[in-house]
Every structure is written in C-alpha cells, then in structure tokens.
Design a protein around this motif. Structure first.
Motif, mmCIF file in Angstrom:
data_model
loop_
_atom_site.group_PDB
_atom_site.id
_atom_site.type_symbol
_atom_site.label_atom_id
_atom_site.label_comp_id
_atom_site.label_asym_id
_atom_site.label_seq_id
_atom_site.Cartn_x
_atom_site.Cartn_y
_atom_site.Cartn_z
ATOM 1 N N HIS A 10 0.815 -1.221 0.000
ATOM 2 C CA HIS A 10 0.000 0.000 0.000
ATOM 3 C C HIS A 10 0.853 1.278 0.000
ATOM 4 N N LEU A 11 2.146 1.142 0.266
ATOM 5 C CA LEU A 11 3.007 2.329 0.428
ATOM 6 C C LEU A 11 2.958 3.318 -0.734
ATOM 7 N N ARG A 27 7.001 18.056 1.030
ATOM 8 C CA ARG A 27 7.590 17.173 2.047
ATOM 9 C C ARG A 27 7.802 15.741 1.566
ATOM 10 N N GLU A 28 7.009 15.297 0.610
ATOM 11 C CA GLU A 28 6.998 13.889 0.216
ATOM 12 C C GLU A 28 7.536 13.704 -1.192
ATOM 13 N N ARG A 29 7.891 12.448 -1.509
ATOM 14 C CA ARG A 29 8.402 12.107 -2.838
ATOM 15 C C ARG A 29 7.650 10.889 -3.366
ATOM 16 N N ALA A 30 6.559 11.142 -4.043
ATOM 17 C CA ALA A 30 5.730 10.072 -4.620
ATOM 18 C C ALA A 30 6.310 9.680 -5.976
ATOM 19 N N GLU A 31 7.407 8.966 -5.938
ATOM 20 C CA GLU A 31 8.145 8.596 -7.149
ATOM 21 C C GLU A 31 8.019 7.099 -7.405
ATOM 22 N N ASP A 32 8.339 6.708 -8.622
ATOM 23 C CA ASP A 32 8.408 5.298 -8.978
ATOM 24 C C ASP A 32 9.796 5.029 -9.532
ATOM 25 N N PRO A 33 10.607 4.273 -8.832
ATOM 26 C CA PRO A 33 10.309 3.534 -7.613
ATOM 27 C C PRO A 33 10.256 4.463 -6.390
ATOM 28 N N LEU A 34 9.553 4.001 -5.399
ATOM 29 C CA LEU A 34 9.397 4.735 -4.149
ATOM 30 C C LEU A 34 10.738 4.805 -3.424
ATOM 31 N N GLN A 61 -9.006 -0.070 -3.818
ATOM 32 C CA GLN A 61 -8.102 1.052 -4.062
ATOM 33 C C GLN A 61 -7.939 1.847 -2.772
ATOM 34 N N VAL A 62 -6.719 2.263 -2.465
ATOM 35 C CA VAL A 62 -6.468 3.074 -1.267
ATOM 36 C C VAL A 62 -7.012 4.474 -1.523
#
Length: 151
Positions: A10-11, A27-34, A61-62
C-alpha cells in the motif's frame, strides 16, 4: 468502504495521498520507484507495538490513510492515548462522509486498545481540517510546538 492495517504494497498509494496537497507536495516524494526511506520507516513501524497505518479501501483502491500510535503514559493517572497522524482522503472522495467514517473508525480502534483519549494535530494552514476535527468533537485545547532536527 473497508478499513484495514496497511501492508507494504500500500506504500505507493499512501505516499501519493500524503504528497497530494500544497504542504505534502513539499515534504513527500511520490516517485516510482518509491524512495527506500519509506519502506525502511514502514518496517520500523511494523516492529513496534501500537504504531501502524490504517488504509481506507474502496473497490480495493487506497482512498485514505492515517497513522495511529498508541501511547501508554504516566500522566493523568496512567492514561493511554491514541495519537492520530498523517490523515489523508483522496481528493475525489472528500466531502462525502468518508473522512468522518475513517476518523470514527480510528477512534473506535484506539478505544478498543485501551485508550482513554485520542489526540491529533493539524497544520495551522489547514483551516478546513481544523473545522472538520472540531465538528467531530475534538477540542483545540493545547498549543503544539515542533522542532525540526536536521540530518
């Protein structure tokens, strides 16, 4: 809507939700790969008792996430508190009662784990979130302070 404890798969969705607002985007990095830091943090949380992420699922789905931390204490005659952090609901599901159901679920879970109080913080810039929590019965009774430690 279904509520369950988050699993490592789920991350990516959790980080996407955390990053999907004006504050989270910085603040966050929603990248692929995480980034591996998220997986490491999740692993550390799984090793603790009473510290976990709950996800809200709609059609598998989250659509929401929050962190619930159970904090045993000495103050207030040994009161155990539930601390709610990192609450997010997918923007497509806001204003439809999902957030309220989610918070009420977290409160129920905290109570089931022996908590006599549930507390949370919200950024002062999130005026709508403050009104939302107050509508659910939370009281802005304290001033919160933070000290960011540089790495």
């Amino acid at each position: 809507m279904e509520f369950t404890r988050a699993a490592v798969e789920h991350l990516p969705a959790i980080v996407r939700l955390l990053a999907d607002d004006e504050l989270g985007a910085t603040r966050e990095r929603a990248e692929d790969p995480l980034p591996e830091a998220y997986v490491q943090a999740f692993t550390r949380m799984e090793q603790q008792t009473g510290n976990f992420i709950i996800v809200a699922l709609e059609d598998n789905q989250v659509i929401g996430c929050l962190q619930l931390i159970i904090i045993p204490g000495i103050a207030r005659l040994g009161m155990t508190r539930g601390q709610i952090e990192g609450v997010r609901i997918d923007r497509n599901y806001r204003g439809k009662g999902f957030g309220e159901s989610f918070i009420r679920y977290a409160i129920h879970e905290a109570e089931a784990m022996g908590c006599d109080m549930v507390q949370l913080t919200t950024d002062k810039e999130r005026k709508g979130a403050l009104r939302f929590y107050e509508r659910l019965g939370f009281v802005a009774s304290h001033e919160g302070l933070k000290l960011l430690l540089s790495k």
